[in-house]
Scaffold this motif. Structure first.
Motif, PDB file in Angstrom:
ATOM      1  N   ASP A   1      -0.237   8.756 -21.828  1.00  0.00           N
ATOM      2  CA  ASP A   1       0.464   7.599 -21.275  1.00  0.00           C
ATOM      3  C   ASP A   1       1.771   7.344 -22.023  1.00  0.00           C
ATOM      4  O   ASP A   1       2.815   7.109 -21.406  1.00  0.00           O
TER       5      ASP A   1
ATOM      6  N   GLN B   1      -5.496   1.397  -5.559  1.00  0.00           N
ATOM      7  CA  GLN B   1      -6.164   2.602  -5.071  1.00  0.00           C
ATOM      8  C   GLN B   1      -7.565   2.693  -5.615  1.00  0.00           C
ATOM      9  O   GLN B   1      -8.506   3.042  -4.898  1.00  0.00           O
ATOM     10  N   HIS B   2      -7.736   2.346  -6.891  1.00  0.00           N
ATOM     11  CA  HIS B   2      -9.056   2.375  -7.527  1.00  0.00           C
ATOM     12  C   HIS B   2      -9.979   1.343  -6.890  1.00  0.00           C
ATOM     13  O   HIS B   2     -11.159   1.603  -6.662  1.00  0.00           O
TER      14      HIS B   2
ATOM     15  N   GLU C   1      -2.073   2.080  -8.862  1.00  0.00           N
ATOM     16  CA  GLU C   1      -3.304   2.769  -9.246  1.00  0.00           C
ATOM     17  C   GLU C   1      -4.505   1.844  -9.156  1.00  0.00           C
ATOM     18  O   GLU C   1      -5.574   2.252  -8.710  1.00  0.00           O
ATOM     19  N   ALA C   2      -4.328   0.594  -9.580  1.00  0.00           N
ATOM     20  CA  ALA C   2      -5.433  -0.363  -9.539  1.00  0.00           C
ATOM     21  C   ALA C   2      -5.852  -0.641  -8.103  1.00  0.00           C
ATOM     22  O   ALA C   2      -7.051  -0.739  -7.799  1.00  0.00           O
TER      23      ALA C   2
ATOM     24  N   GLU D   1       3.557   0.987 -11.020  1.00  0.00           N
ATOM     25  CA  GLU D   1       2.704   2.171 -10.988  1.00  0.00           C
ATOM     26  C   GLU D   1       1.252   1.811 -11.299  1.00  0.00           C
ATOM     27  O   GLU D   1       0.329   2.271 -10.632  1.00  0.00           O
ATOM     28  N   LEU D   2       1.048   0.953 -12.310  1.00  0.00           N
ATOM     29  CA  LEU D   2      -0.297   0.534 -12.680  1.00  0.00           C
ATOM     30  C   LEU D   2      -0.956  -0.285 -11.573  1.00  0.00           C
ATOM     31  O   LEU D   2      -2.154  -0.131 -11.295  1.00  0.00           O
TER      32      LEU D   2
END
Length: 161
Positions: free
Chosen positions: A104, A156-157, A153-154, A149-150
């Motif tokens: 990261d 999508q998760h 991702e969250a 970006e985070l």
């Protein structure tokens, strides 16, 4: 004549115990220490003081370590990455966690590096800013990009679970 070593295994200079300062004999441990301190960005005078030698003595005996100042940090990071990777390959859970955070950090550095090398005409406001203001703007932009970006991702998760 056979070389004489002290209790720590370091060679004893020929004029030890005589008048004048004994000659400095570089050891592998000191070479490694100089390489690490160069990678950390220490100046030659600071490194010399840490080794109890003068700057000319440092340059004389550790020239090969000092000449790679530009790539020393990358070599240090590569060595750390390899040690972490060895731990990952061995199945060490702490090494896996640390390797993820290492990745990261590396990704953030690469994003910042690419943003810093953007073409000059890409944003006219930046060309009029001073260095400090431009650095602040790049940091804010990098944080915003990272947060976006985070969040992506969250989401999508969350959609998967």
């Amino acid at each position: 004549m056979a070389e004489v070593f002290d209790l720590f295994g370091d060679p004893v200079p020929a004029n030890w115990g005589q008048r004048g300062r004994p000659e400095h004999i570089p050891t592998q441990q000191n070479r490694n220490r100089v390489s690490m301190l160069v990678a950390l960005g220490w100046s030659n005078s600071r490194i010399a003081a840490a080794l109890y030698v003068t700057v000319p003595t440092l340059r004389k005996h550790y020239f090969s370590e000092l000449k790679f100042r530009e790539v020393a940090r990358d070599r240090l990071e590569a060595g750390i990455a390899m040690k972490l990777w060895d731990g990952v390959q061995a199945g060490s859970v702490p090494a896996i966690k640390e390797f993820r955070s290492f990745l990261d950090r590396n990704d953030r550095m690469e994003i910042e590096r690419t943003m810093a090398t953007a073409p000059a005409g890409a944003n006219d406001d930046r060309s009029r800013l001073g260095k400090k203001d431009a650095d602040k703007r790049r940091a804010i932009d990098a944080d915003a990009d990272l947060m976006a970006e985070l969040e992506a991702e969250a989401s999508q998760h969350a959609a998967v679970h």
